[in-house]
Design a protein around this motif. Sequence first.
Motif, short mmCIF file in Angstrom:
data_model
loop_
_atom_site.label_atom_id
_atom_site.label_comp_id
_atom_site.label_asym_id
_atom_site.label_seq_id
_atom_site.Cartn_x
_atom_site.Cartn_y
_atom_site.Cartn_z
N GLY A 1 93.03 55.21 74.45
CA GLY A 1 94.46 54.94 74.48
C GLY A 1 95.33 56.18 74.57
O GLY A 1 96.54 56.10 74.40
N GLU A 2 94.73 57.33 74.84
CA GLU A 2 95.48 58.58 74.93
C GLU A 2 96.02 58.85 76.34
O GLU A 2 96.88 59.71 76.52
CB GLU A 2 94.59 59.75 74.49
N ALA A 3 95.47 58.17 77.32
CA ALA A 3 95.91 58.31 78.71
C ALA A 3 95.93 56.94 79.37
O ALA A 3 95.20 56.03 78.96
CB ALA A 3 94.98 59.25 79.48
N GLN A 4 96.77 56.80 80.38
CA GLN A 4 96.85 55.53 81.11
C GLN A 4 96.10 55.57 82.43
O GLN A 4 95.77 54.53 83.00
CB GLN A 4 98.32 55.19 81.37
N VAL A 5 95.84 56.77 82.92
CA VAL A 5 95.12 56.96 84.18
C VAL A 5 94.11 58.08 83.98
O VAL A 5 94.36 59.02 83.22
CB VAL A 5 96.09 57.32 85.33
N ALA A 6 92.95 57.98 84.65
CA ALA A 6 91.94 59.03 84.52
C ALA A 6 91.18 59.21 85.82
O ALA A 6 91.07 58.29 86.64
CB ALA A 6 90.96 58.68 83.39
N THR A 7 90.65 60.42 86.00
CA THR A 7 89.74 60.71 87.10
C THR A 7 88.33 60.71 86.55
O THR A 7 88.08 61.30 85.49
CB THR A 7 90.05 62.08 87.73
N VAL A 8 87.40 60.07 87.26
CA VAL A 8 86.05 59.93 86.70
C VAL A 8 85.06 59.63 87.82
O VAL A 8 85.37 58.91 88.77
CB VAL A 8 86.02 58.82 85.62
N ALA A 9 83.85 60.20 87.71
CA ALA A 9 82.78 59.87 88.64
C ALA A 9 82.19 58.51 88.27
O ALA A 9 82.54 57.90 87.27
CB ALA A 9 81.72 60.97 88.63
N ASP A 10 81.26 58.04 89.09
CA ASP A 10 80.75 56.67 88.94
C ASP A 10 79.98 56.44 87.64
O ASP A 10 80.22 55.45 86.95
CB ASP A 10 79.87 56.31 90.15
N THR A 11 79.07 57.34 87.26
CA THR A 11 78.19 57.08 86.13
C THR A 11 78.91 56.86 84.80
O THR A 11 78.59 55.91 84.08
CB THR A 11 77.15 58.21 85.99
N PRO A 12 79.88 57.69 84.42
CA PRO A 12 80.57 57.43 83.15
C PRO A 12 81.25 56.07 83.09
O PRO A 12 81.36 55.48 82.01
CB PRO A 12 81.59 58.57 83.06
N MET A 13 81.69 55.55 84.24
CA MET A 13 82.31 54.22 84.25
C MET A 13 81.30 53.17 83.81
O MET A 13 81.62 52.25 83.06
CB MET A 13 82.84 53.88 85.64
N VAL A 14 80.05 53.31 84.27
CA VAL A 14 79.00 52.35 83.93
C VAL A 14 78.78 52.33 82.42
O VAL A 14 78.73 51.26 81.80
CB VAL A 14 77.70 52.72 84.68
N PHE A 15 78.65 53.49 81.81
CA PHE A 15 78.41 53.56 80.37
C PHE A 15 79.58 52.98 79.58
O PHE A 15 79.39 52.26 78.59
CB PHE A 15 78.14 55.01 79.95
#
Length: 326
Positions: free
Chosen positions: A79-93
């Motif tokens: 809840g500290e940010a509303q938008v983020a940049t991220v590669a595919d693998t962290p999204m899965v976890f």
Amino acid sequence: MLLTSRSLSRLGHWAAGLLTGLVAMAAHSAPLVMAIGDSTLFAPLQLAAQEGFFAAEGLEVQVIGCINGRRCLKHLTDGEAQVATVADTPMVFALHAGHRFDIIATFGSSSRDTALVARTDRGIAKPADLAGKRIGVVRGTSAHYFTNVFLLVNGVPRDSVNLVFIDPIRGAEPLLRGEVDAAGLYRPTGPQALEQLGAKGVQLPTLRPYTVMVNLVAQPGLSQDTLLRLLKAAQRGVALLNGQPGRAHELLGARWKLDARHAAAQLDGYEFRLSLDQTLLSTLEAESRWAVREGLVESRAVPDYLELMRVEPLRALDPRAMTIVK
């Protein structure tokens, strides 16, 4: 003056309306908090922030810098940010852990972002030499999945190596200090490790590379207008990289404390463009199966990745960037 019940009711409605308006104004005036990764993969959004492209699109953005995409995503899920940049693998976890967010767009990819760097003084010169060795990875990152793919396609049994989870803050230190014999490292840490190891370091070749995809994700509920403006700013960053590479390399070099030539070398092998396509969907699904098989996540149910893709903003910006059917 005496207030009738009707007067009191009207006063109550007026006060409630005023409060609602003040809350809306406060929400509207608050900056949009965005977590942007510091590594090479996130170059277009770094440029967008650095060159004022968000402000040019009418957005007041507060940027949180983070060591990698996994940390950026944690800022969002906390809840500290509303938008983020991220590669595919962290999204899965994160999704297997029960978090939810909208996938807005992919803005870059590379099959050369991550490398398996090994110490030659530990008897490693080719992939087969990894058997019996300790391999460092940052858990839940693209480098973690890359290492899994590397072992699989190069015929190194997973149970023949010891995967050691390392702290991303330490960078290549565990490899340089000999705490591990090899490591899956993304840029800029991989090239830096090779340079520091000198004759004691080698980048192992692979039969088939893994292509990492870097994405823009948002908390559910952000307006279509806000997301469209974000994508327009991101598109400006992509256009600067692709259309004016010399200037982009100078700007990024200043940020990364490199000269323009080394910044250009850092970016070699990356493709930056806005998209949402089937490749991302199949990559996320494959990574889910791997995470479940390896016992890396508690929930064994594969998330509905297609449902999480919020396609309308990108479709409004550029319908040609949409190759996924939803």
